[in-house]
Design an enzyme around this catalytic site. Sequence first.
Site, PDB file in Angstrom:
ATOM      1  N   GLU A  36      -4.857   3.701  -8.060  1.00 30.59           N
ATOM      2  CA  GLU A  36      -6.405   4.517  -7.657  1.00 30.59           C
ATOM      3  C   GLU A  36      -6.228   5.657  -8.060  1.00 30.59           C
ATOM      4  O   GLU A  36      -5.186   6.434  -8.039  1.00 30.59           O
ATOM      5  CB  GLU A  36      -6.107   4.471  -6.103  1.00 30.59           C
ATOM      6  CG  GLU A  36      -7.365   5.095  -5.619  1.00 30.59           C
ATOM      7  CD  GLU A  36      -7.523   5.277  -4.093  1.00 30.59           C
ATOM      8  OE1 GLU A  36      -6.672   4.745  -3.430  1.00 30.59           O
ATOM      9  OE2 GLU A  36      -8.345   6.098  -3.683  1.00 30.59           O
TER      10      GLU A  36
ATOM     11  N   HIS B  72       0.755  -1.064  -0.136  1.00 28.73           N
ATOM     12  CA  HIS B  72      -0.043  -0.203  -0.169  1.00 28.73           C
ATOM     13  C   HIS B  72       0.869   1.408  -0.075  1.00 28.73           C
ATOM     14  O   HIS B  72       1.590   1.314   0.971  1.00 28.73           O
ATOM     15  CB  HIS B  72      -0.826   0.081   1.107  1.00 28.73           C
ATOM     16  CG  HIS B  72      -1.731   0.898   1.042  1.00 28.73           C
ATOM     17  ND1 HIS B  72      -1.766   2.025   2.409  1.00 28.73           N
ATOM     18  CD2 HIS B  72      -2.836   1.597   0.389  1.00 28.73           C
ATOM     19  CE1 HIS B  72      -2.823   3.058   2.010  1.00 28.73           C
ATOM     20  NE2 HIS B  72      -3.237   2.762   1.016  1.00 28.73           N
TER      21      HIS B  72
ATOM     22  N   ASP C 161      -1.505   6.152  -5.860  1.00 28.11           N
ATOM     23  CA  ASP C 161      -2.646   7.025  -5.847  1.00 28.11           C
ATOM     24  C   ASP C 161      -2.232   8.018  -7.074  1.00 28.11           C
ATOM     25  O   ASP C 161      -1.208   8.348  -7.014  1.00 28.11           O
ATOM     26  CB  ASP C 161      -2.748   7.783  -4.680  1.00 28.11           C
ATOM     27  CG  ASP C 161      -3.033   6.752  -3.408  1.00 28.11           C
ATOM     28  OD1 ASP C 161      -3.954   6.224  -3.430  1.00 28.11           O
ATOM     29  OD2 ASP C 161      -1.930   6.805  -2.411  1.00 28.11           O
TER      30      ASP C 161
ATOM     31  N   HIS D  15      -0.802  10.855  -2.484  1.00 31.31           N
ATOM     32  CA  HIS D  15      -2.036  10.576  -1.803  1.00 31.31           C
ATOM     33  C   HIS D  15      -2.825  11.759  -1.720  1.00 31.31           C
ATOM     34  O   HIS D  15      -4.213  11.860  -1.980  1.00 31.31           O
ATOM     35  CB  HIS D  15      -1.926   9.709  -0.693  1.00 31.31           C
ATOM     36  CG  HIS D  15      -2.974   9.347   0.122  1.00 31.31           C
ATOM     37  ND1 HIS D  15      -3.688  10.192   1.134  1.00 31.31           N
ATOM     38  CD2 HIS D  15      -3.837   8.224   0.051  1.00 31.31           C
ATOM     39  CE1 HIS D  15      -4.722   9.705   1.589  1.00 31.31           C
ATOM     40  NE2 HIS D  15      -5.057   8.402   0.908  1.00 31.31           N
TER      41      HIS D  15
HETATM   42  O1  G3P Z   1      -5.889   0.239  -1.415  1.00 27.34           O
HETATM   43  C1  G3P Z   1      -7.047   1.309  -1.068  1.00 27.34           C
HETATM   44  C2  G3P Z   1      -6.747   2.416  -0.305  1.00 27.34           C
HETATM   45  O2  G3P Z   1      -5.408   2.974  -0.810  1.00 27.34           O
HETATM   46  C3  G3P Z   1      -7.705   3.405  -0.207  1.00 27.34           C
HETATM   47  O3  G3P Z   1      -7.455   4.369   0.665  1.00 27.34           O
HETATM   48  O4  G3P Z   1      -6.807   6.676   1.592  1.00 27.34           O
HETATM   49  O5  G3P Z   1      -4.984   5.035   1.366  1.00 27.34           O
HETATM   50  O6  G3P Z   1      -5.943   5.713  -0.713  1.00 27.34           O
HETATM   51  P1  G3P Z   1      -6.346   5.425   0.695  1.00 27.34           P
HETATM   52 CA    CA Z   2      -4.726   4.478  -2.171  1.00 25.38          CA
END
Ligand code: G3P
Ligand code: CA
Length: 238
Positions: free
Chosen positions: A108, A7, A36, A49
């Site tokens: 994402e 992540h 992201d 992010h």
């Molecule tokens: O893996 C999905 C996750 O990244 C969603 O939350 O806020 O970390 O982008 P966030």
């Molecule tokens: Ca994410």
Amino acid sequence: MLQVIGHRGASSYAPENTFPSFDLALEMGADGLETDIQATQDGVLVLIHDRRVDRTTNGSGAVNESTWADLGALDAGAWFAPRFAGTRIPTLEAFLARYAGRTGLALEIKAPGVEAGVVDALRRYDLGTSLTLTSFNWESVIAVRELAPVLRVSWLTRTFDPEAIERVRAAGMVQICPKATEITPELVDLAHREGLEVRAWGLADEALMVRVVESGADGTSINFPDVLLGYLREHGLR
Ligand code: G3P
Ligand code: CA
């Protein structure tokens, strides 16, 4: 086999969404990388992010109000630890050049409006099932479905229930991505019966990690892929 997705890389140990973090996740044995995507004011797709650069760089300001010349010069590593000083915000182009075809990618869309640019960037690669595009924003995932029906698409959701599962299935997506706290074996079963994969997110601690493993989910993003991989090996799941 549960897919272990770093992540923002291995973001417990290296500055999130940077090459050192992504490289470390792969060195640890992760099956894929989550990141992201947003766009700079001048349209360069970058991996970061937050809406603003303040938390994860030595700069200040909104990503979409900054040029790539400004963003690309920021230090995106020193905030995490001095040894990462000089680390830069990656562009999507550089990320794809470095990792496409080497590992799974869970991209994402963080900023609605970048969908066409992302799909264009991906056209240069034949990533097949190794790529999944996601977003919390329903319109973004639907836009990607329309722009490139061949791409694997999933929806990030804080609500995991039969209605959300049906909504994702009916939209022709391959995967639903619920928050880890919402996951139960029963809902994972239901999603599977509807032909969907389940990938969790938001594994804040090891207790949630174990809950996700025991739920039968197909994968998860995680900041500490080494801990999850160790757990899977210990339990004969790797
Ligand atoms: O893996 C999905 C996750 O990244 C969603 O939350 O806020 O970390 O982008 P966030
Ligand atoms: Ca994410």
